[in-house]
Design a protein around this motif. Structure first.
Motif, short mmCIF file in Angstrom:
data_model
loop_
_atom_site.label_atom_id
_atom_site.label_comp_id
_atom_site.label_asym_id
_atom_site.label_seq_id
_atom_site.Cartn_x
_atom_site.Cartn_y
_atom_site.Cartn_z
N VAL A 59 0.84 -1.20 0.00
CA VAL A 59 0.00 0.00 0.00
C VAL A 59 0.87 1.25 0.00
CG1 VAL A 59 -1.77 1.30 1.25
CG2 VAL A 59 -1.90 -1.20 1.14
N ASP A 60 1.89 1.27 0.86
CA ASP A 60 2.79 2.43 0.94
C ASP A 60 3.55 2.63 -0.37
OD1 ASP A 60 2.02 2.91 3.55
OD2 ASP A 60 3.74 1.87 4.44
N ALA A 61 4.00 1.55 -0.97
CA ALA A 61 4.76 1.65 -2.21
C ALA A 61 3.90 2.20 -3.35
CB ALA A 61 5.33 0.28 -2.59
N LEU A 62 2.66 1.74 -3.44
CA LEU A 62 1.77 2.24 -4.49
C LEU A 62 1.48 3.73 -4.31
CD1 LEU A 62 -0.80 -0.69 -4.87
CD2 LEU A 62 0.96 0.01 -6.49
N SER A 63 1.40 4.17 -3.07
CA SER A 63 1.13 5.58 -2.80
C SER A 63 2.32 6.46 -3.19
CB SER A 63 0.81 5.80 -1.33
OG SER A 63 -0.37 5.10 -0.97
N ALA A 64 3.51 5.87 -3.21
CA ALA A 64 4.72 6.64 -3.48
C ALA A 64 5.08 6.67 -4.97
CB ALA A 64 5.89 6.06 -2.70
N ILE A 65 4.41 5.85 -5.77
CA ILE A 65 4.72 5.77 -7.20
C ILE A 65 3.63 6.47 -8.00
CG2 ILE A 65 5.16 4.24 -9.15
CD1 ILE A 65 5.98 2.09 -7.16
N GLU A 66 4.04 7.40 -8.85
CA GLU A 66 3.04 8.14 -9.63
C GLU A 66 2.43 7.28 -10.71
OE1 GLU A 66 2.67 12.30 -12.21
OE2 GLU A 66 4.43 11.90 -10.96
N ASP A 67 3.25 6.61 -11.51
CA ASP A 67 2.78 5.72 -12.58
C ASP A 67 3.03 4.29 -12.15
OD1 ASP A 67 2.00 7.82 -14.32
OD2 ASP A 67 4.09 8.09 -14.92
N CYS A 68 2.12 3.77 -11.35
CA CYS A 68 2.33 2.44 -10.80
C CYS A 68 1.58 1.39 -11.61
CB CYS A 68 1.89 2.39 -9.34
SG CYS A 68 0.19 2.88 -9.08
N PRO A 69 2.09 0.17 -11.62
CA PRO A 69 1.39 -0.90 -12.33
C PRO A 69 0.22 -1.43 -11.51
CG PRO A 69 3.28 -1.79 -11.19
CD PRO A 69 3.30 -0.30 -10.95
N GLU A 70 -0.59 -2.27 -12.12
CA GLU A 70 -1.63 -2.98 -11.35
C GLU A 70 -0.94 -4.05 -10.52
OE1 GLU A 70 -5.17 -6.28 -11.78
OE2 GLU A 70 -4.25 -5.45 -13.59
N VAL A 71 -1.21 -4.05 -9.23
CA VAL A 71 -0.61 -5.04 -8.33
C VAL A 71 -1.71 -5.98 -7.85
CG1 VAL A 71 0.53 -5.40 -6.11
CG2 VAL A 71 1.25 -3.52 -7.59
N ARG A 72 -1.46 -7.25 -7.99
CA ARG A 72 -2.38 -8.29 -7.53
C ARG A 72 -1.78 -8.92 -6.29
NH1 ARG A 72 -4.02 -10.91 -13.48
NH2 ARG A 72 -5.01 -8.98 -14.26
N LEU A 73 -2.42 -8.65 -5.16
CA LEU A 73 -1.87 -9.01 -3.85
C LEU A 73 -2.59 -10.23 -3.29
CD1 LEU A 73 0.01 -8.32 -1.50
CD2 LEU A 73 -1.65 -6.60 -0.76
N LEU A 74 -1.82 -11.27 -3.04
CA LEU A 74 -2.36 -12.53 -2.54
C LEU A 74 -1.81 -12.78 -1.13
CD1 LEU A 74 -4.05 -15.07 -3.46
CD2 LEU A 74 -1.87 -16.09 -4.16
N ALA A 75 -2.72 -12.85 -0.16
CA ALA A 75 -2.29 -13.04 1.24
C ALA A 75 -3.37 -13.81 1.99
CB ALA A 75 -2.05 -11.69 1.91
N GLU A 76 -3.02 -14.25 3.18
CA GLU A 76 -4.01 -14.92 4.03
C GLU A 76 -4.98 -13.89 4.60
OE1 GLU A 76 -2.81 -18.13 6.66
OE2 GLU A 76 -0.78 -17.98 5.87
N ASP A 77 -6.16 -14.35 4.92
CA ASP A 77 -7.22 -13.47 5.40
C ASP A 77 -6.79 -12.69 6.65
OD1 ASP A 77 -10.10 -12.69 5.10
OD2 ASP A 77 -10.25 -13.56 7.09
N ASP A 78 -6.10 -13.36 7.57
CA ASP A 78 -5.67 -12.70 8.81
C ASP A 78 -4.70 -11.56 8.55
OD1 ASP A 78 -7.27 -14.29 10.35
OD2 ASP A 78 -5.66 -15.63 11.03
N ALA A 79 -3.85 -11.71 7.54
CA ALA A 79 -2.89 -10.64 7.21
C ALA A 79 -3.63 -9.40 6.75
CB ALA A 79 -1.92 -11.12 6.14
N PHE A 80 -4.61 -9.58 5.88
CA PHE A 80 -5.41 -8.44 5.41
C PHE A 80 -6.14 -7.78 6.58
CE2 PHE A 80 -5.66 -10.51 1.02
CZ PHE A 80 -4.80 -9.59 0.45
N LYS A 81 -6.80 -8.58 7.40
CA LYS A 81 -7.60 -8.03 8.49
C LYS A 81 -6.74 -7.29 9.51
CE LYS A 81 -11.47 -11.28 8.21
NZ LYS A 81 -12.19 -12.41 8.87
#
Length: 271
Positions: free
Chosen positions: A39-61
Protein backbone atom coordinates in the motif's frame (compact mmCIF):
# COMPACT_ATOMS: atom_id res chain seq x y z
CA UNK A 1 20.96 -10.51 -15.51
CA UNK A 2 18.89 -8.45 -13.07
CA UNK A 3 20.47 -7.00 -9.94
CA UNK A 4 19.28 -7.65 -6.42
CA UNK A 5 17.58 -4.72 -4.66
CA UNK A 6 18.31 -3.58 -1.11
CA UNK A 7 16.73 -0.98 1.15
CA UNK A 8 16.06 -0.21 4.80
CA UNK A 9 12.32 -0.80 4.32
CA UNK A 10 10.13 -3.29 2.46
CA UNK A 11 8.20 -0.55 0.66
CA UNK A 12 11.52 0.89 -0.56
CA UNK A 13 12.35 -2.43 -2.25
CA UNK A 14 8.84 -2.68 -3.67
CA UNK A 15 8.91 0.84 -5.09
CA UNK A 16 11.94 -0.05 -7.18
CA UNK A 17 10.50 -3.41 -8.25
CA UNK A 18 7.09 -1.97 -9.17
CA UNK A 19 8.66 0.97 -10.98
CA UNK A 20 10.31 -1.36 -13.48
CA UNK A 21 7.13 -3.02 -14.71
CA UNK A 22 3.90 -2.18 -16.52
CA UNK A 23 1.98 -4.94 -14.75
CA UNK A 24 0.11 -6.81 -13.74
CA UNK A 25 2.56 -7.61 -10.94
CA UNK A 26 1.75 -10.39 -8.50
CA UNK A 27 2.78 -10.22 -4.85
CA UNK A 28 2.19 -13.68 -3.44
CA UNK A 29 2.20 -15.01 0.14
CA UNK A 30 2.38 -11.52 1.60
CA UNK A 31 2.78 -11.19 5.35
CA UNK A 32 1.00 -8.38 7.20
CA UNK A 33 4.17 -6.29 6.92
CA UNK A 34 4.33 -6.85 3.17
CA UNK A 35 0.62 -6.02 2.72
CA UNK A 36 1.17 -2.65 4.40
CA UNK A 37 4.37 -2.08 2.41
CA UNK A 38 2.53 -2.71 -0.88
CA UNK A 39 0.00 0.00 0.00
CA UNK A 40 2.79 2.43 0.94
CA UNK A 41 4.76 1.65 -2.21
CA UNK A 42 1.77 2.24 -4.49
CA UNK A 43 1.13 5.58 -2.80
CA UNK A 44 4.72 6.64 -3.48
CA UNK A 45 4.72 5.77 -7.20
CA UNK A 46 3.04 8.14 -9.63
CA UNK A 47 2.78 5.72 -12.58
CA UNK A 48 2.33 2.44 -10.80
CA UNK A 49 1.39 -0.90 -12.33
CA UNK A 50 -1.63 -2.98 -11.35
CA UNK A 51 -0.61 -5.04 -8.33
CA UNK A 52 -2.38 -8.29 -7.53
CA UNK A 53 -1.87 -9.01 -3.85
CA UNK A 54 -2.36 -12.53 -2.54
CA UNK A 55 -2.29 -13.04 1.24
CA UNK A 56 -4.01 -14.92 4.03
CA UNK A 57 -7.22 -13.47 5.40
CA UNK A 58 -5.67 -12.70 8.81
CA UNK A 59 -2.89 -10.64 7.21
CA UNK A 60 -5.41 -8.44 5.41
CA UNK A 61 -7.60 -8.03 8.49
CA UNK A 62 -4.66 -7.16 10.74
CA UNK A 63 -3.39 -4.44 8.42
CA UNK A 64 -6.70 -2.95 7.36
CA UNK A 65 -7.92 -2.66 10.95
CA UNK A 66 -5.88 0.54 10.79
CA UNK A 67 -8.16 3.08 9.10
CA UNK A 68 -5.18 4.99 7.74
CA UNK A 69 -3.91 2.00 5.77
CA UNK A 70 -7.33 0.56 4.92
CA UNK A 71 -8.66 3.80 3.45
CA UNK A 72 -5.45 4.30 1.46
CA UNK A 73 -5.72 0.76 0.10
CA UNK A 74 -9.36 1.40 -0.80
CA UNK A 75 -8.24 4.37 -2.90
CA UNK A 76 -5.86 2.11 -4.82
CA UNK A 77 -8.56 -0.53 -5.29
CA UNK A 78 -11.04 2.06 -6.57
CA UNK A 79 -8.44 3.36 -9.03
CA UNK A 80 -7.71 -0.13 -10.36
CA UNK A 81 -4.13 -0.12 -9.07
CA UNK A 82 -4.66 -2.86 -6.50
CA UNK A 83 -6.57 -6.14 -6.34
CA UNK A 84 -6.84 -8.25 -3.18
CA UNK A 85 -7.41 -11.98 -2.97
CA UNK A 86 -7.29 -14.43 -0.08
CA UNK A 87 -4.88 -17.31 -0.55
CA UNK A 88 -6.64 -20.66 -0.50
CA UNK A 89 -3.69 -22.16 1.37
CA UNK A 90 -0.52 -20.79 3.00
CA UNK A 91 2.51 -20.30 0.80
CA UNK A 92 6.20 -19.87 1.47
CA UNK A 93 8.28 -16.70 1.29
CA UNK A 94 6.74 -13.43 0.02
CA UNK A 95 7.45 -13.24 -3.71
CA UNK A 96 6.94 -10.66 -6.44
CA UNK A 97 6.32 -12.08 -9.90
CA UNK A 98 6.59 -9.55 -12.72
CA UNK A 99 7.26 -9.64 -16.46
CA UNK A 100 10.48 -11.53 -16.90
CA UNK A 101 11.55 -11.35 -13.24
CA UNK A 102 10.95 -13.05 -9.91
CA UNK A 103 11.86 -11.27 -6.66
CA UNK A 104 11.98 -12.99 -3.29
CA UNK A 105 11.60 -10.62 -0.34
CA UNK A 106 13.91 -11.18 2.61
CA UNK A 107 13.33 -9.02 5.69
CA UNK A 108 16.41 -9.07 7.92
CA UNK A 109 15.13 -6.38 10.28
CA UNK A 110 17.54 -3.51 9.73
CA UNK A 111 17.89 -4.39 6.06
CA UNK A 112 15.52 -5.75 3.40
CA UNK A 113 16.60 -7.55 0.27
CA UNK A 114 14.85 -8.28 -2.99
CA UNK A 115 16.71 -11.33 -4.30
CA UNK A 116 15.97 -11.55 -8.02
CA UNK A 117 16.19 -13.88 -10.98
CA UNK A 118 15.34 -13.57 -14.67
CA UNK A 119 16.07 -17.21 -15.52
CA UNK A 120 13.35 -18.01 -18.07
CA UNK A 121 12.36 -21.41 -16.71
CA UNK A 122 12.02 -20.15 -13.14
CA UNK A 123 10.07 -17.06 -14.18
CA UNK A 124 7.65 -19.06 -16.32
CA UNK A 125 7.08 -21.65 -13.57
CA UNK A 126 6.57 -18.95 -10.94
CA UNK A 127 4.11 -17.02 -13.11
CA UNK A 128 2.11 -20.14 -13.99
CA UNK A 129 1.94 -21.09 -10.32
CA UNK A 130 0.87 -17.67 -9.07
CA UNK A 131 -1.72 -17.21 -11.82
CA UNK A 132 -3.27 -20.59 -10.99
CA UNK A 133 -3.35 -19.72 -7.28
CA UNK A 134 -4.80 -16.28 -8.05
CA UNK A 135 -7.59 -17.74 -10.18
CA UNK A 136 -8.43 -20.26 -7.45
CA UNK A 137 -8.60 -17.59 -4.71
CA UNK A 138 -11.53 -15.54 -3.49
CA UNK A 139 -11.65 -11.76 -3.44
CA UNK A 140 -11.00 -10.00 -0.13
CA UNK A 141 -13.83 -7.63 0.74
CA UNK A 142 -12.29 -4.35 1.89
CA UNK A 143 -15.03 -2.53 3.78
CA UNK A 144 -13.05 0.61 4.58
CA UNK A 145 -14.12 3.51 2.34
CA UNK A 146 -11.51 5.30 0.18
CA UNK A 147 -9.85 8.20 1.94
CA UNK A 148 -10.46 10.50 -1.02
CA UNK A 149 -14.21 9.85 -0.80
CA UNK A 150 -14.23 10.30 2.98
CA UNK A 151 -12.56 13.71 2.74
CA UNK A 152 -14.58 14.93 -0.24
CA UNK A 153 -17.91 13.97 1.31
CA UNK A 154 -16.94 15.43 4.68
CA UNK A 155 -16.17 18.78 3.05
CA UNK A 156 -19.42 18.67 1.08
CA UNK A 157 -21.77 17.37 3.78
CA UNK A 158 -20.41 19.50 6.64
CA UNK A 159 -17.74 22.08 5.94
CA UNK A 160 -14.22 22.40 4.55
CA UNK A 161 -12.92 23.36 7.99
CA UNK A 162 -14.24 20.11 9.49
CA UNK A 163 -12.48 18.17 6.74
CA UNK A 164 -9.24 20.08 7.32
CA UNK A 165 -9.32 19.38 11.06
CA UNK A 166 -10.22 15.73 10.47
CA UNK A 167 -7.31 15.38 8.04
CA UNK A 168 -4.94 17.23 10.37
CA UNK A 169 -5.75 14.93 13.28
CA UNK A 170 -5.37 11.78 11.18
CA UNK A 171 -2.07 13.01 9.74
CA UNK A 172 -0.72 13.44 13.27
CA UNK A 173 -1.44 9.79 14.14
CA UNK A 174 0.87 6.88 13.40
CA UNK A 175 -2.08 4.47 13.31
CA UNK A 176 -5.84 4.73 13.72
CA UNK A 177 -6.92 1.38 15.11
CA UNK A 178 -9.07 2.55 18.01
CA UNK A 179 -7.32 0.26 20.48
CA UNK A 180 -5.93 1.14 23.92
CA UNK A 181 -3.26 3.42 22.45
CA UNK A 182 -4.87 4.86 19.31
CA UNK A 183 -7.80 6.98 18.33
CA UNK A 184 -10.07 5.68 15.60
CA UNK A 185 -11.73 7.39 12.65
CA UNK A 186 -15.05 7.87 14.48
CA UNK A 187 -13.40 9.56 17.47
CA UNK A 188 -11.34 11.80 15.18
CA UNK A 189 -14.35 12.84 13.11
CA UNK A 190 -16.37 13.66 16.25
CA UNK A 191 -13.52 15.75 17.63
CA UNK A 192 -13.23 17.61 14.32
CA UNK A 193 -16.99 18.19 14.33
CA UNK A 194 -16.90 19.41 17.94
CA UNK A 195 -14.08 21.85 17.17
CA UNK A 196 -16.31 23.36 14.48
CA UNK A 197 -19.51 23.13 16.57
CA UNK A 198 -21.25 20.87 14.06
CA UNK A 199 -24.35 18.80 14.70
CA UNK A 200 -24.10 15.18 15.78
CA UNK A 201 -26.85 14.42 13.24
CA UNK A 202 -24.74 15.75 10.37
CA UNK A 203 -21.49 14.02 11.26
CA UNK A 204 -23.14 10.68 11.99
CA UNK A 205 -25.15 10.82 8.77
CA UNK A 206 -21.93 11.51 6.88
CA UNK A 207 -20.28 8.57 8.62
CA UNK A 208 -23.06 6.17 7.74
CA UNK A 209 -23.39 7.39 4.14
CA UNK A 210 -19.67 7.01 3.44
CA UNK A 211 -19.33 3.67 5.23
CA UNK A 212 -17.09 4.95 8.02
CA UNK A 213 -19.42 3.65 10.73
CA UNK A 214 -23.08 3.39 11.66
CA UNK A 215 -25.04 6.15 13.37
CA UNK A 216 -25.24 3.89 16.42
CA UNK A 217 -21.44 3.70 16.57
CA UNK A 218 -21.21 7.48 16.35
CA UNK A 219 -23.75 7.81 19.16
CA UNK A 220 -21.88 5.38 21.43
CA UNK A 221 -18.54 7.05 20.74
CA UNK A 222 -20.07 10.48 21.40
CA UNK A 223 -21.26 9.27 24.81
CA UNK A 224 -17.80 7.90 25.61
CA UNK A 225 -16.17 11.21 24.70
CA UNK A 226 -18.72 13.05 26.86
CA UNK A 227 -18.01 10.74 29.78
CA UNK A 228 -14.28 11.38 29.33
CA UNK A 229 -14.85 15.13 29.46
CA UNK A 230 -13.60 15.76 25.92
CA UNK A 231 -16.80 17.01 24.29
CA UNK A 232 -20.08 18.56 25.34
CA UNK A 233 -23.46 18.77 23.64
CA UNK A 234 -26.20 21.36 23.58
CA UNK A 235 -29.71 20.97 22.23
CA UNK A 236 -30.63 22.85 19.06
CA UNK A 237 -34.40 23.19 18.47
CA UNK A 238 -35.74 22.40 15.00
CA UNK A 239 -39.17 23.12 13.52
CA UNK A 240 -40.33 19.51 13.47
CA UNK A 241 -39.09 16.62 15.59
CA UNK A 242 -36.72 16.20 18.49
CA UNK A 243 -33.99 18.81 19.06
CA UNK A 244 -30.61 17.99 17.60
CA UNK A 245 -27.33 18.03 19.44
CA UNK A 246 -24.53 20.48 18.70
CA UNK A 247 -21.06 19.21 19.52
CA UNK A 248 -18.45 21.39 21.21
CA UNK A 249 -15.07 20.75 22.78
CA UNK A 250 -15.41 20.69 26.55
CA UNK A 251 -12.00 22.22 27.25
CA UNK A 252 -11.96 25.86 26.16
CA UNK A 253 -8.17 25.68 25.76
CA UNK A 254 -8.60 23.21 22.90
CA UNK A 255 -11.12 25.24 20.94
CA UNK A 256 -8.39 27.29 19.26
CA UNK A 257 -5.79 24.51 19.30
CA UNK A 258 -4.23 22.90 16.25
CA UNK A 259 -5.64 19.52 15.13
CA UNK A 260 -2.54 17.60 16.23
CA UNK A 261 -2.79 19.15 19.71
CA UNK A 262 -6.44 18.08 20.01
CA UNK A 263 -5.58 14.54 18.92
CA UNK A 264 -2.70 14.37 21.41
CA UNK A 265 -4.89 15.64 24.24
CA UNK A 266 -7.60 13.11 23.40
CA UNK A 267 -5.10 10.25 23.36
CA UNK A 268 -3.80 11.30 26.77
CA UNK A 269 -7.28 11.48 28.28
CA UNK A 270 -8.59 8.27 26.73
CA UNK A 271 -5.51 6.24 27.60
Amino acid sequence: MVRNVYDDRIDGVLQRVFGEDDGPVYVADATAAVVEAVVDALSAIEDCPEVRLLAEDDAFKTVFADFLVGSEAADHVAAGRLSLRVAAEPGANPTVVASGRVTSLVDAGARVGGLRSDEAGLVEAARTNVEERWNASGEFSLRTPPMSTVREELSTDLDASVQEDFTGMLDSLETARGDDEDLDEVTVSLLAAAKNESLLYDISRWGEDTGVASKATFSRTKSSLEDAGLIETEKVPIEVGRPRLRLTLADERLRDAEPDQIAAAAQTVLN
